[in-house]
Design a protein around this motif. Structure first.
Motif, mmCIF file in Angstrom:
data_model
loop_
_atom_site.group_PDB
_atom_site.id
_atom_site.type_symbol
_atom_site.label_atom_id
_atom_site.label_comp_id
_atom_site.label_asym_id
_atom_site.label_seq_id
_atom_site.Cartn_x
_atom_site.Cartn_y
_atom_site.Cartn_z
ATOM 1 N N ASP A 554 0.840 -1.216 0.000
ATOM 2 C CA ASP A 554 0.000 0.000 0.000
ATOM 3 C C ASP A 554 0.866 1.253 0.000
ATOM 4 N N LEU A 555 1.937 1.204 0.773
ATOM 5 C CA LEU A 555 2.848 2.350 0.860
ATOM 6 C C LEU A 555 3.501 2.619 -0.498
ATOM 7 N N GLU A 556 3.958 1.573 -1.167
ATOM 8 C CA GLU A 556 4.580 1.713 -2.491
ATOM 9 C C GLU A 556 3.598 2.284 -3.513
ATOM 10 N N GLU A 557 2.365 1.781 -3.472
ATOM 11 C CA GLU A 557 1.363 2.254 -4.437
ATOM 12 C C GLU A 557 1.034 3.721 -4.190
ATOM 13 N N ALA A 558 0.921 4.117 -2.918
ATOM 14 C CA ALA A 558 0.653 5.518 -2.584
ATOM 15 C C ALA A 558 1.825 6.400 -3.011
ATOM 16 N N GLN A 559 3.043 5.907 -2.805
ATOM 17 C CA GLN A 559 4.228 6.669 -3.224
ATOM 18 C C GLN A 559 4.236 6.858 -4.740
ATOM 19 N N ARG A 560 3.889 5.816 -5.475
ATOM 20 C CA ARG A 560 3.862 5.904 -6.947
ATOM 21 C C ARG A 560 2.885 6.970 -7.411
ATOM 22 N N ILE A 561 1.687 6.992 -6.803
ATOM 23 C CA ILE A 561 0.670 7.983 -7.187
ATOM 24 C C ILE A 561 1.126 9.391 -6.805
ATOM 25 N N ALA A 562 1.711 9.516 -5.609
ATOM 26 C CA ALA A 562 2.167 10.830 -5.139
ATOM 27 C C ALA A 562 3.246 11.400 -6.064
ATOM 28 N N ARG A 563 4.143 10.523 -6.545
ATOM 29 C CA ARG A 563 5.222 10.988 -7.436
ATOM 30 C C ARG A 563 4.690 11.452 -8.784
#
Length: 569
Positions: A554-563
């Motif tokens: 979940d953290l990785e997916e949120a980071q991808r969207i944020a970037r």
């Protein structure tokens, strides 16, 4: 009324009043809801001879007019569309429609207009819109769980879908309990506030009549909090049975998939871990791993004694007795094999990944002070080739959450070491976690070093020592429940929504919902708290049930969207 009983009651009411051969038709979410509460053999006893998914039966043209169709679906526009197609060309003799939540008036009109062949016998709302994995623990199995981290960044319609699903699930819990709560939320969380506001609007305005149960006793409390207030708990290795199985192998809807393990009998490739269906699991789900091994040995010894007695078949009477007892014997054999397989596999993983070594440092990072010793311990583990990349990542995260303000230089050294150690390390993921769940973002006293009472408690625990170094951690939820029980949950940190609460009234029931997901360590805390007879019954729910892999995903997916967003968090 506990949650599993509530769901079972709804399913019983669906099935028992409709006589004859039945087909049960579910969607991708209600199949989870039913499977955790009802076994296949119980469905057969209710004359359910076929279980199908609604999207697959929509593609089939085969007539089954001898069967009565029981649909149990979430009231989504997609499911209403499937039903319209079914009713336009009915395949079954009768249609009994049950929905897991509130139907809109427009949906009822669509169904009525579509029933030209007059095959629909009934349409009812049965509020089982949640997966009751344990008596006091439920999940909503929300697929896009990472969205809670990015309310200002993600597509508004996706975020609204996420919030709608959470509000629907919470509403179903209270409709099943036949109560209307007063509502509090975590002040520092925008998503918790939004869900609290939308839930209040639904219960006190839009569907006020549905929630008006005219009960004179005290209303329960609904407390909505954010997973990011305690990012430590889902990052830790676990050493109690249920939590450990989920962390090392994975549990989905009370089922464990063992197909990847190797040569396993076909009937053991997917096993059920349910406190309702397995007495050994119910007695041991919260026990430490060391005790589990001893208890399984006793279980094996008991089974061997029964197996020996069955070998002494000498007379017709002996044979008849064996045949009568055979189903129970076979069930016990399967149960023993299941638990032996699980513990054997987990022991292998613990040994292979040196998890006892890793976990000791994790627990020190979560529970004890001492930055210099912590830095040395984490550095040594990062230098150890036997430690997996994901374990190294979790260790650096736990160190960063604890010492982000105290040791920025050492923290940067750990970032560099982690990055040079493995290309699998996700650049910036630890920093992103700190942006999402660092000390400036959190409400609760995660490490027990702000509040004088918590400092004193930690000192006393340190002086006494702990019974088991691997299970000394207590989730922040434990403190939250303790504060509620003692009437010390601060209004400034967890404000009320609206003016629906009764000042000074004593609570009897509390539902705590964690946006972003719960853990089995937290559900254990709830079960232990309920067993303490404090006078308050707690129920825990969340958008998903986490282990460290799911939390990091979940953290990785949120980071991808944020970037990829111009409005980076």
């Amino acid at each position: 009324m506990v949650l599993v009983s509530a769901v079972r009651d709804y399913i019983n009411r669906m099935l028992q009043d409709i006589s004859g051969m039945k087909v049960l038709i579910l969607d991708s979410q209600t199949v989870s809801i039913v499977s955790v509460a009802y076994s296949q053999s119980e469905l057969l006893q209710k004359e359910v001879f076929l279980v199908e998914l609604v999207d697959s039966i929509s593609k089939s043209k085969e007539s089954m007019s001898h069967l009565k169709a029981i649909f149990f679906l979430r009231p989504t526009s997609e499911n209403i569309h499937h039903l319209r197609r079914q009713l336009a060309s009915p395949r079954f003799g009768e249609y009994h429609l049950f929905f897991s939540n509130m139907l809109k008036d427009t949906q009822i009109h669509i169904l009525a207009d579509s029933d030209e062949h007059e095959v629909v016998q009934q349409v009812q709302e049965f509020y089982a819109d949640f997966v009751a994995s344990d008596p006091f623990h439920f999940s909503l199995n929300v697929p896009s769980n990472h969205l809670y981290m990015l309310p200002a960044v993600v597509d508004p319609s996706n975020l609204q879908n996420f919030c709608d699903r959470v509000v629907d699930g919470i509403a179903a819990i209270f409709l099943a309990l036949k109560r209307r709560p007063f509502i509090r939320y975590q002040r520092t969380s925008d998503i918790a506030k939004r869900i609290a506001q939308e839930t209040t609007k639904l219960m006190y305005q839009q569907e006020s009549g549905l929630f008006d149960f005219r009960r004179t006793d005290i209303s329960p409390l609904l407390l909505i909090i954010d997973r990011r207030d305690d990012p430590v708990t889902p990052l830790l290795n676990q050493w109690t049975y249920q939590a450990m199985v989920h962390e090392l192998i994975g549990i989905q809807d009370n089922k464990v998939d063992l197909r990847s393990i190797g040569k396993i009998p076909k009937d053991q490739q997917e096993v059920v871990l349910s406190s309702e269906q397995d007495a050994f699991f119910k007695a041991n789900m919260y026990e430490n791993f060391g005790d589990i091994g001893l208890n399984i040995k006793r279980l094996v010894d008991e089974f061997q004694q029964i197996a020996k007695s069955n070998q002494k078949i000498q007379t017709i009477e002996d044979m008849a007795k064996f045949v009568d007892n055979y189903p129970e014997y076979k069930k016990m054999h399967g149960n023993v094999s299941k638990h032996v397989t699980l513990v054997t596999e987990m022991s292998k993983i613990v040994e292979e990944h040196k998890l006892m070594l890793v976990s000791q440092t994790e627990q020190d990072l979560a529970c004890n002070g001492g930055q210099v010793a912590a830095f040395e311990a984490v550095t040594n583990l990062l230098n150890n080739e036997s430690i997996s990349d994901i374990d190294c990542l979790r260790l650096v995260m736990l160190y960063a959450l604890r010492y982000e303000k105290e040791s920025p230089v050492q923290l940067m050294q750990l970032f560099n070491k982690l990055a040079s150690r493995s290309p699998k390390y996700k650049p910036g993921l630890v920093q992103f976690l700190l942006k999402q769940a660092g000390v400036d973002k959190r409400t609760g006293d995660l490490y027990g070093n702000r509040d004088l009472l918590n400092i004193a408690r930690n000192m006393a625990r340190g002086l006494k020592g702990v019974e088991n170094v691997y299970t000394q951690h207590q989730p922040l939820l434990f403190q939250t429940m303790e504060s509620i029980t003692k009437g010390r949950l601060r209004d400034v940190d967890y404000p009320y929504i609206g003016n629906h609460f009764q000042q000074g009234s004593r609570l009897q029931e509390v539902v705590i919902f964690i946006v972003g997901g719960t853990t089995y360590e937290e559900s254990r805390s709830v079960a232990l708290q309920n067993a303490s007879n404090s006078g308050i019954r707690f129920i825990l729910g969340g958008s998903v049930v986490l282990n460290s892999k799911r939390f990091l995903k979940d953290l990785e997916e949120a980071q991808r969207i944020a970037r990829s967003s111009p409005a980076v968090v």
